[in-house]
Write a protein that holds these residues in place. Structure first.
Motif, short mmCIF file in Angstrom:
data_model
loop_
_atom_site.label_atom_id
_atom_site.label_comp_id
_atom_site.label_asym_id
_atom_site.label_seq_id
_atom_site.Cartn_x
_atom_site.Cartn_y
_atom_site.Cartn_z
N PHE A 371 0.84 -1.20 0.00
CA PHE A 371 0.00 0.00 0.00
C PHE A 371 0.87 1.25 0.00
O PHE A 371 0.62 2.21 -0.75
CB PHE A 371 -0.90 0.02 1.25
CG PHE A 371 -1.88 -1.10 1.34
CD1 PHE A 371 -2.19 -1.88 0.24
CD2 PHE A 371 -2.49 -1.41 2.54
CE1 PHE A 371 -3.09 -2.93 0.32
CE2 PHE A 371 -3.41 -2.45 2.65
CZ PHE A 371 -3.70 -3.21 1.54
N ALA A 372 1.90 1.25 0.86
CA ALA A 372 2.78 2.43 0.96
C ALA A 372 3.55 2.67 -0.32
O ALA A 372 3.77 3.82 -0.72
CB ALA A 372 3.74 2.24 2.14
N ILE A 374 2.66 1.98 -3.46
CA ILE A 374 1.79 2.58 -4.48
C ILE A 374 1.64 4.08 -4.22
O ILE A 374 1.82 4.92 -5.11
CB ILE A 374 0.42 1.90 -4.50
CG1 ILE A 374 0.54 0.48 -5.02
CG2 ILE A 374 -0.56 2.68 -5.36
CD1 ILE A 374 -0.74 -0.31 -4.95
N ALA A 375 1.30 4.42 -2.98
CA ALA A 375 1.07 5.83 -2.65
C ALA A 375 2.35 6.64 -2.78
O ALA A 375 2.34 7.76 -3.32
CB ALA A 375 0.50 5.94 -1.24
N SER A 376 3.48 6.09 -2.31
CA SER A 376 4.73 6.84 -2.36
C SER A 376 5.23 7.02 -3.79
O SER A 376 5.86 8.03 -4.11
CB SER A 376 5.80 6.13 -1.52
OG SER A 376 6.14 4.87 -2.08
N THR A 377 4.95 6.05 -4.66
CA THR A 377 5.35 6.19 -6.06
C THR A 377 4.67 7.39 -6.69
O THR A 377 5.31 8.19 -7.40
CB THR A 377 5.01 4.91 -6.85
OG1 THR A 377 5.72 3.81 -6.27
CG2 THR A 377 5.40 5.05 -8.30
N LEU A 378 3.39 7.53 -6.44
CA LEU A 378 2.65 8.65 -7.03
C LEU A 378 3.16 9.99 -6.52
O LEU A 378 3.40 10.92 -7.31
CB LEU A 378 1.15 8.50 -6.73
CG LEU A 378 0.48 7.25 -7.32
CD1 LEU A 378 -0.98 7.18 -6.88
CD2 LEU A 378 0.57 7.26 -8.84
N THR A 379 3.34 10.12 -5.20
CA THR A 379 3.80 11.41 -4.67
C THR A 379 5.28 11.65 -4.99
O THR A 379 5.68 12.79 -5.24
CB THR A 379 3.58 11.49 -3.15
OG1 THR A 379 4.19 10.35 -2.52
CG2 THR A 379 2.10 11.51 -2.82
N HIS A 380 6.09 10.60 -4.98
CA HIS A 380 7.51 10.76 -5.32
C HIS A 380 7.67 11.25 -6.76
O HIS A 380 8.41 12.21 -7.03
CB HIS A 380 8.25 9.44 -5.13
CG HIS A 380 9.71 9.50 -5.48
ND1 HIS A 380 10.67 9.92 -4.60
CD2 HIS A 380 10.36 9.20 -6.64
CE1 HIS A 380 11.86 9.88 -5.19
NE2 HIS A 380 11.69 9.43 -6.42
N PHE A 606 -1.14 3.56 3.38
CA PHE A 606 -1.42 4.43 2.23
C PHE A 606 -1.02 5.87 2.55
O PHE A 606 -0.34 6.54 1.77
CB PHE A 606 -2.90 4.38 1.86
CG PHE A 606 -3.31 3.18 1.06
CD1 PHE A 606 -2.83 2.98 -0.22
CD2 PHE A 606 -4.19 2.24 1.59
CE1 PHE A 606 -3.21 1.87 -0.96
CE2 PHE A 606 -4.58 1.13 0.86
CZ PHE A 606 -4.09 0.94 -0.42
N LEU A 607 -1.45 6.34 3.71
CA LEU A 607 -1.16 7.72 4.11
C LEU A 607 0.34 7.91 4.35
O LEU A 607 0.94 8.90 3.89
CB LEU A 607 -1.95 8.08 5.37
CG LEU A 607 -1.72 9.49 5.93
CD1 LEU A 607 -2.13 10.53 4.91
CD2 LEU A 607 -2.48 9.68 7.23
N GLY A 608 0.95 6.96 5.07
CA GLY A 608 2.38 7.07 5.34
C GLY A 608 3.20 7.09 4.06
O GLY A 608 4.14 7.88 3.91
N GLY A 609 2.83 6.22 3.11
CA GLY A 609 3.55 6.18 1.84
C GLY A 609 3.38 7.45 1.05
O GLY A 609 4.31 7.91 0.38
N ALA A 610 2.20 8.06 1.10
CA ALA A 610 1.94 9.29 0.36
C ALA A 610 2.69 10.48 0.96
O ALA A 610 3.21 11.34 0.24
CB ALA A 610 0.45 9.58 0.32
N VAL A 611 2.78 10.53 2.29
CA VAL A 611 3.40 11.68 2.96
C VAL A 611 4.93 11.58 2.94
O VAL A 611 5.61 12.61 2.87
CB VAL A 611 2.88 11.77 4.42
CG1 VAL A 611 3.65 12.82 5.21
CG2 VAL A 611 1.39 12.09 4.42
N GLY A 612 5.48 10.37 2.99
CA GLY A 612 6.93 10.19 3.09
C GLY A 612 7.72 10.96 2.05
O GLY A 612 8.62 11.75 2.39
N LEU A 634 12.02 6.59 -1.65
CA LEU A 634 11.12 5.81 -0.80
C LEU A 634 10.36 4.72 -1.57
O LEU A 634 10.15 3.64 -1.02
CB LEU A 634 10.15 6.73 -0.08
CG LEU A 634 10.74 7.50 1.11
CD1 LEU A 634 9.68 8.34 1.79
CD2 LEU A 634 11.34 6.54 2.12
N PRO A 635 9.89 4.96 -2.80
CA PRO A 635 9.23 3.85 -3.51
C PRO A 635 10.12 2.62 -3.65
O PRO A 635 9.65 1.50 -3.53
CB PRO A 635 8.89 4.46 -4.88
CG PRO A 635 8.77 5.92 -4.61
CD PRO A 635 9.80 6.22 -3.57
#
Length: 732
Positions: A371-372, A374-380, A606-612, A634-635
């Protein structure tokens, strides 16, 4: 390679801007030549003969290996290297006589074996390896239906499912070519490795030890050695000495087992362990190996031990430390078939009777880190590459044609109606599957259209991300989650939706990547399209035929509770695919990651991965002189163990070790040797192991002739699967 140099007469300033022969991307300028010879023959007998054989051979071997404990994937690089001396041999021995067919003149041997033929053969091979995946993704659906659920699916329904999911993405990928292939700023970094290798292979040989001789020597050594870990001395696959030193300690076995524990100190002398799941480490750049090493150590040797021994998170001590199996709350294996009713759906009463599904702490955290990731890839990508992607996308419209696009104008383009017919026909056949044969795949017609809409919606942005950053976000967990919420209780509907919604997009991106390779190598577009399409259909058909044969001929295949201890037919990838069908489809995310499940807190990943990545980006903005900050990816760190399960810690540690030796030490201190032989060695190792494994199966495997002694009884870490909680005991 080419002989025609595109150098116009001295232009005016306006003309110079319009006809500048320099690519705006430095990496492309350094790697890809600005020349082309359109007279070089492409549609040759050699290309078709070697291409079709390569495609068929790779699709057979990769599907054959897919069910084995170490599912080695033979990629196009093996063919890319191996086919070169064969091509030169055919150019030397085939007759040069010409013959006429209607108004055209043909020859079995139009001249020297050329690079364009070589590229098309490799594209055939790439289709045979399912664009690096090994075999068609949808074969996994057939496998879990027949081998895990014990149900039936017809060969016709299976074939339609596999071919449509493999081909569907080609339709809209073709319609998007104008946006992500022709623009110079859409440069697809991953293709430059192939361009470099093609150019290196076609340089003239002057040394006594040619690449062809080195390949043959290495292949013979690899072929001969695999007889030991593959048959005579299988314990060499995982030398887990910690288990041998402490034979009665559960903790020592959990730490030391390379296959069922954390792999501390475990080593291997089996190339399939090194190259399975993560592909050959010899072709992966060291910076990527270093990132994966950091993430691997952090997750396996810091997070997991703390969660298991320190916090006993989710009652971790009741379950094995490393397992992809599903368990009851008392640590016993969950009886999945008992909660499936006659309609192939969830039986709520039987589910309540057996209780909630529990996961090993490693498997649970794997989903959290997924989950993390996926979210971190988008924000990174958005924060670190967003401006670059936007500027290059804008430049792709405003910028002038670069030299490569202009050179490709000499060849006939693919008519748009080819893609319209392909897309319409594939959708029509898929609708037949979801209506006439719905009882075999469970997915309703609206599920097909919804999945296709998701895939089409994401194809362009993900293609742009891949074309500019070489990172490809996956949609598998997203599609599983969405369908699991909409239509819970139907496991096959969920995996079919995931395949149509995710794999068709992945196929589109792979198609576009190969098309960019053809763009750089000046391959006629129609030739590229036909080779990809024909290769994909042939490969999918052979994948299914091999899978059907093995599933019906090997007793208890994929059921490691009933297989002999040294049996290689454990299907680790399909086991994870089956578990995913249970978690997301049969039981559904609401009963796993929602209010009705044990793992609701995993959604915070999800949230942690997006914010990292945002935090890392803010630090980079605040301290721009600290060059190490933007190196925190991070991704990559969070997704480092994304192949586990089914991969094991030993797969990772061996891969990292071998990759570091060759792509750091050899690359740094013996660069000329690395440049000349590194990829050759990788291809030879893969090919030698593959040939010996197939030979062993047909010579002794089919006759059930085995050798029984200490060296063929596994890794001798029998207590690695034991939980540490008192009163639970070892699983049967």
């Amino acid at each position: 390679m080419g002989t025609l140099q595109m150098e116009p007469s001295p232009p005016t300033t306006t003309e110079k801007d319009e006809y500048d022969d320099i690519s705006p991307i430095e990496e492309v300028r350094l790697t890809v030549t600005n020349t082309d010879d359109p007279t070089v023959p492409v549609w040759t007998f050699r290309m078709w003969f070697l291409g079709l054989i390569s495609c068929a051979l790779l699709s057979f071997v990769n599907q054959f290996f897919a069910y084995r404990t170490e599912p080695l994937v033979i990629t196009q690089i093996t063919v890319q290297v191996a086919v070169l001396p064969i091509g030169h041999f055919l150019a030397a021995v085939l007759p040069r006589s010409r013959f006429r067919v209607r108004s055209r003149i043909f020859s079995l041997n139009p001249g020297p074996f050329n690079m364009k033929e070589h590229v098309l053969i490799s594209i055939f091979a790439n289709a045979g390896s399912a664009f690096g995946s090994g075999s068609a993704y949808a074969v996994g659906i057939v496998t879990i239906i027949k081998a895990f659920y014990g149900r039936k699916i017809s060969f016709l329904a299976s074939w339609i499912l596999i071919i449509t999911t493999q081909v569907l993405g080609y339709g809209w990928a073709g319609l998007l070519r104008k946006y992500v292939i022709e623009p110079a700023h859409m440069w697809w970094p991953g293709t430059l490795v192939q361009v470099s290798l093609f150019r290196a292979l076609h340089e003239k040989e002057e040394r006594s030890l040619s690449r062809a001789k080195f390949f043959l020597i290495a292949l013979i050594c690899s072929f001969s050695w695999y007889l030991f870990p593959g048959y005579l001395f299988s314990t060499l696959t995982s030398i887990s000495w910690v288990c041998w030193a402490f034979p009665k300690s559960i903790t020592a076995h959990q730490l030391g087992s390379g296959m069922k524990g954390l792999g501390f100190g475990a080593v291997t002398l089996d190339w399939t362990v090194v190259a399975s799941f993560l592909f050959s480490p010899l072709i992966c750049p060291f910076f990527a190996i270093a990132n994966i090493f950091a993430g691997f150590v952090l997750i396996i040797y810091v997070v997991i031990p703390i969660a298991y021994w320190g916090l006993d998170l989710y009652s971790a001590s009741k379950f094995p430390i490393f397992s992809s199996r599903l368990f009851t709350s008392q640590g016993k294996q969950y009886d999945i078939l008992a909660i499936v009713n006659d309609k192939f759906e969830l039986d709520p009463a039987k589910y309540r009777q057996q209780g909630r599904i529990n996961l090993s702490i490693f498997f649970a955290l794997t989903y959290g880190f997924g989950f993390a990731t996926i979210a971190s890839t988008l924000t990174h990508v958005g924060f670190f590459y967003g401006r670059e992607i936007y500027e290059r996308y804008q430049a792709s419209y405003k910028g002038k044609e670069d030299v490569h696009t202009r050179l490709m104008r000499r060849y006939k383009d693919i008519p748009s109606w080819w893609f319209y017919i392909l897309l319409g026909g594939t959708l029509a056949v898929s609708l037949v599957l979801c209506t006439v044969l719905k009882d075999q795949v469970q997915m309703p017609w609206w599920g097909l259209l919804f999945g296709c809409a998701i895939a089409f919606l994401f194809t362009l942005p993900i293609s742009i991300i891949t074309a500019t950053t070489n990172q490809t976000p996956g949609l598998n967990i997203i599609t599983e989650y969405v369908m699991g919420i909409i239509l819970p209780g139907k496991p096959i509907a969920n995996v079919c939706f995931k395949t149509y919604g995710y794999i068709s997009m992945a196929q589109a991106v792979s198609f576009l990547s190969d098309f960019k390779l053809g763009h750089y190598m000046k391959i006629p577009p129609r030739s590229m399209f036909l080779v990809q399409l024909i290769g994909t259909i042939i490969a999918g058909t052979i994948n299914l035929a091999v899978a059907w044969w093995l599933l019906n001929s090997i007793e208890n295949i994929c059921n490691d509770n009933l297989l002999p201890a040294d049996s290689p037919w454990t299907c680790p990838g399909d086991r994870v695919f089956f578990d995913a069908s249970v978690i997301w489809g049969l039981v559904g995310p609401q009963r796993m990651f929602g209010n009705l499940g044990n793992y609701k807190a995993m959604n915070w990943f999800f949230l942690g991965g997006a914010v990292g990545p945002i935090i890392v980006w803010l630090f980079h903005r605040a301290f721009p002189k600290q060059s190490w900050i933007p190196l925190i990816n991070l991704p990559v760190l969070l997704g480092a163990t994304g192949a586990m399960p089914p991969a094991t810690p030993l797969n990772y540690s061996a891969w990292i070790s071998v990759g570091t030796i060759f792509n750091f030490f050899v690359f740094r201190y013996r660069k000329k040797w690395w440049q000349r032989y590194n990829y050759i060695l990788s291809a030879a190792m893969d090919a030698g192991v593959a040939f010996m494994a197939v030979l062993l199966y047909f010579s002794v495997g089919m006759e059930n002739k085995s050798i029984t002694w200490w060296g063929t009884n596994g890794e001798h870490c029998d207590r690695a699967t034991c939980p540490t909680a008192k009163g639970i005991g070892c699983p049967a």
